[in-house]
Design a protein around this motif. Sequence first.
Motif, PDB file in Angstrom:
ATOM      1  N   TRP A 296      26.917   9.618 -11.676  1.00 27.81           N
ATOM      2  CA  TRP A 296      26.493   9.353 -10.443  1.00 27.81           C
ATOM      3  C   TRP A 296      24.881   9.621 -10.731  1.00 27.81           C
ATOM      4  O   TRP A 296      23.929   8.864 -10.231  1.00 27.81           O
ATOM      5  CB  TRP A 296      26.959  10.039  -9.468  1.00 27.81           C
ATOM      6  N   GLY A 297      24.805  10.608 -11.147  1.00 24.57           N
ATOM      7  CA  GLY A 297      23.174  11.081 -11.193  1.00 24.57           C
ATOM      8  C   GLY A 297      22.385  10.201 -12.071  1.00 24.57           C
ATOM      9  O   GLY A 297      21.107   9.825 -11.676  1.00 24.57           O
ATOM     10  N   LYS A 298      23.011   9.490 -12.991  1.00 26.38           N
ATOM     11  CA  LYS A 298      22.549   8.498 -14.040  1.00 26.38           C
ATOM     12  C   LYS A 298      22.008   7.228 -13.136  1.00 26.38           C
ATOM     13  O   LYS A 298      21.118   6.668 -13.259  1.00 26.38           O
ATOM     14  CB  LYS A 298      23.031   8.166 -15.137  1.00 26.38           C
ATOM     15  N   ILE A 299      23.162   6.963 -12.598  1.00 23.52           N
ATOM     16  CA  ILE A 299      22.897   5.610 -11.470  1.00 23.52           C
ATOM     17  C   ILE A 299      21.891   5.912 -10.450  1.00 23.52           C
ATOM     18  O   ILE A 299      20.941   4.901 -10.364  1.00 23.52           O
ATOM     19  CB  ILE A 299      24.278   5.249 -10.792  1.00 23.52           C
ATOM     20  N   LYS A 300      21.876   7.037  -9.835  1.00 25.16           N
ATOM     21  CA  LYS A 300      20.660   7.011  -8.776  1.00 25.16           C
ATOM     22  C   LYS A 300      19.232   7.119  -9.511  1.00 25.16           C
ATOM     23  O   LYS A 300      18.270   6.766  -8.841  1.00 25.16           O
ATOM     24  CB  LYS A 300      21.079   8.505  -8.074  1.00 25.16           C
ATOM     25  N   ALA A 301      19.287   7.743 -10.638  1.00 22.05           N
ATOM     26  CA  ALA A 301      18.125   7.923 -11.311  1.00 22.05           C
ATOM     27  C   ALA A 301      17.439   6.431 -11.613  1.00 22.05           C
ATOM     28  O   ALA A 301      16.207   6.063 -11.727  1.00 22.05           O
ATOM     29  CB  ALA A 301      17.920   8.528 -12.415  1.00 22.05           C
ATOM     30  N   ALA A 302      18.513   5.612 -12.106  1.00 19.82           N
ATOM     31  CA  ALA A 302      18.140   4.265 -12.409  1.00 19.82           C
ATOM     32  C   ALA A 302      17.671   3.583 -11.319  1.00 19.82           C
ATOM     33  O   ALA A 302      16.621   2.657 -11.184  1.00 19.82           O
ATOM     34  CB  ALA A 302      19.109   3.651 -13.128  1.00 19.82           C
ATOM     35  N   LEU A 303      18.220   3.539 -10.109  1.00 19.85           N
ATOM     36  CA  LEU A 303      18.176   2.866  -8.668  1.00 19.85           C
ATOM     37  C   LEU A 303      16.868   3.352  -8.134  1.00 19.85           C
ATOM     38  O   LEU A 303      16.294   2.544  -7.495  1.00 19.85           O
ATOM     39  CB  LEU A 303      19.316   2.930  -7.928  1.00 19.85           C
ATOM     40  N   ALA A 304      16.417   4.493  -8.601  1.00 23.39           N
ATOM     41  CA  ALA A 304      15.153   5.088  -7.804  1.00 23.39           C
ATOM     42  C   ALA A 304      14.026   4.136  -8.181  1.00 23.39           C
ATOM     43  O   ALA A 304      13.037   4.299  -7.376  1.00 23.39           O
ATOM     44  CB  ALA A 304      15.087   6.597  -8.153  1.00 23.39           C
ATOM     45  N   VAL A 305      13.970   3.680  -9.423  1.00 21.14           N
ATOM     46  CA  VAL A 305      12.752   2.993  -9.695  1.00 21.14           C
ATOM     47  C   VAL A 305      12.722   1.223  -9.499  1.00 21.14           C
ATOM     48  O   VAL A 305      11.975   0.827  -9.985  1.00 21.14           O
ATOM     49  CB  VAL A 305      12.437   3.417 -11.100  1.00 21.14           C
ATOM     50  N   LYS A 306      13.933   0.906  -8.938  1.00 20.96           N
ATOM     51  CA  LYS A 306      14.022  -0.170  -8.353  1.00 20.96           C
ATOM     52  C   LYS A 306      13.590  -0.760  -7.120  1.00 20.96           C
ATOM     53  O   LYS A 306      13.713   0.324  -6.364  1.00 20.96           O
ATOM     54  CB  LYS A 306      15.501  -0.713  -8.813  1.00 20.96           C
ATOM     55  N   SER A 307      13.072  -1.789  -6.808  1.00 21.97           N
ATOM     56  CA  SER A 307      12.643  -2.215  -5.501  1.00 21.97           C
ATOM     57  C   SER A 307      13.762  -2.587  -4.584  1.00 21.97           C
ATOM     58  O   SER A 307      14.645  -3.301  -5.199  1.00 21.97           O
ATOM     59  CB  SER A 307      11.388  -3.292  -5.546  1.00 21.97           C
ATOM     60  N   ASN A 308      13.503  -2.404  -3.221  1.00 23.28           N
ATOM     61  CA  ASN A 308      14.602  -2.876  -2.645  1.00 23.28           C
ATOM     62  C   ASN A 308      14.280  -4.594  -2.163  1.00 23.28           C
ATOM     63  O   ASN A 308      13.319  -5.138  -2.424  1.00 23.28           O
ATOM     64  CB  ASN A 308      14.223  -2.548  -0.892  1.00 23.28           C
ATOM     65  N   THR A 309      15.502  -5.317  -2.107  1.00 24.41           N
ATOM     66  CA  THR A 309      15.392  -6.674  -1.882  1.00 24.41           C
ATOM     67  C   THR A 309      14.203  -7.410  -1.020  1.00 24.41           C
ATOM     68  O   THR A 309      13.806  -8.447  -0.907  1.00 24.41           O
ATOM     69  CB  THR A 309      16.595  -7.473  -1.811  1.00 24.41           C
ATOM     70  N   ASP A 310      13.853  -6.722   0.107  1.00 26.28           N
ATOM     71  CA  ASP A 310      13.271  -6.859   1.193  1.00 26.28           C
ATOM     72  C   ASP A 310      11.711  -6.393   1.279  1.00 26.28           C
ATOM     73  O   ASP A 310      11.058  -6.429   2.337  1.00 26.28           O
ATOM     74  CB  ASP A 310      13.855  -6.879   2.681  1.00 26.28           C
ATOM     75  N   HIS A 311      11.154  -6.090   0.012  1.00 19.02           N
ATOM     76  CA  HIS A 311       9.832  -5.189   0.026  1.00 19.02           C
ATOM     77  C   HIS A 311       8.826  -6.248  -0.014  1.00 19.02           C
ATOM     78  O   HIS A 311       8.906  -7.382  -0.420  1.00 19.02           O
ATOM     79  CB  HIS A 311       9.924  -4.221  -0.983  1.00 19.02           C
ATOM     80  N   THR A 312       7.525  -5.786   0.376  1.00 20.08           N
ATOM     81  CA  THR A 312       6.240  -6.575   0.167  1.00 20.08           C
ATOM     82  C   THR A 312       5.251  -5.484  -0.827  1.00 20.08           C
ATOM     83  O   THR A 312       5.317  -4.495  -0.638  1.00 20.08           O
ATOM     84  CB  THR A 312       5.603  -6.778   1.500  1.00 20.08           C
ATOM     85  N   HIS A 313       4.458  -6.409  -1.221  1.00 20.19           N
ATOM     86  CA  HIS A 313       3.323  -5.756  -2.121  1.00 20.19           C
ATOM     87  C   HIS A 313       1.881  -6.311  -1.869  1.00 20.19           C
ATOM     88  O   HIS A 313       1.844  -7.506  -1.474  1.00 20.19           O
ATOM     89  CB  HIS A 313       3.631  -5.998  -3.983  1.00 20.19           C
TER      90      HIS A 313
END
Length: 426
Positions: free
Chosen positions: A15-32
């Motif tokens: 679970w720690g590995k999964i959270k670390a990987a998701l932390a660098v991913k963007s949410n599907t409704d984000h803007t830049h």
Amino acid sequence: MANNYLDKTGLIYLWGKIKAALAVKSNTDHTHNYAGSSSAGGAANSATKLQTARTIDGVDFNGASAIMHYGTCGTAAATAAKVVACTGFKLVTGARIIVKFTITNTAANPTLNVNNSGAKAIQYRGSAISAGYLAANRTLEFVYDGSAYQLVGDLDTNTVYTHPAYTARGAGLYKITVDATGHISVVTAVAKEDITALGIPGQDTNTTYSVFKAASASAAGGSGLVPAPAAGKQVSFLRGDGQWVVPTNTTYAVMTGATASAAGKAGLVPAPAASKQTSFLRGDGSWVVPTDTNTWRGIVNNLTSDSTTDSLAAAQGKELKRLVDNAGAKLIDGFTIAATATWTQLTADNVASLDPDYQAVDPALSYPWYTDVAYICGADDIIEPMWPANIEGIGPYIKVTANKLRIYADSNKNGTALTAFKCKKG
């Protein structure tokens, strides 16, 4: 079988590995924020303007403004260097420019300078363009080939035209006419030799001319061919009477000088010898310096002489003029008050004893200083003062004796050393 399942420790680690990987991913409704934009969703600057401009047919383009390849030329007709303005134009091979000329060019070998990029020759079909091709109100396109501007397209350079009313067809000539309604009609063909049938004047085929008619003392001649000169007439000239003759001799001899008993004869002036540059041609034909026969005599002798050859010297002439001028005005030279003259002052105490007559003339003693001077006028002559216009200080005068005048002045005594009077003969 136990190795196919995760225990609690393994699950926590996974679970720690999964959270670390998701932390660098963007949410599907984000803007830049786009490049160069200050807000999310703003336009990127790189989409508005190119970072590096690109040249299109010789004109820079970076997206900030539209480009064009058009300009007008109003350079004077006689000026060969034609100037055109076109924003962003660069002189590169393949650069294109469209120019409207407002003045017809008259200069040979014109050049074109677009946007101060340098004057380059204008050519048409590889050669210098003719002067009149750049005509007023004509719009032309040019392409720079790396050394010169080449005119694009073709020009009507034909300057030879046939008469529109007549045309050759087959073995004859035809006349084409247009009626009032615009219909074209063709006159029946006629033989090439019968051009008069088409209203064209016939050709004058007469080439035979007679010899010209000579003139006489009472009748004019007539035009015609020059008569053929006979053998031996190679140095003769055709005369108005039709004859080939040698002109009359026009060579003249030197003049014949006159003598005391014989007249001379007309002729050329004899050549003066060296050193005769100040001599004159005499009637006997010689170059000589005239003899000085003037006799200078005294002025009195000249005035009383009956001679018509005597002359006055310059000094005599001036003296004669002075005598004539003074005799007409009845004036002779006056006198001068010397700068060393002795002046006496009149006062209220001494005027009665020194000059009682002056007290009656000037009781206020405005001119209290006086000096006595000798003069050359006669006893009965009238004394006339000739005061200079810019001199002050001289007052009245009194004739004391026949040859002495008393001059009065103020304290300045400005009249000293000045010619003050002249005598008028009585």
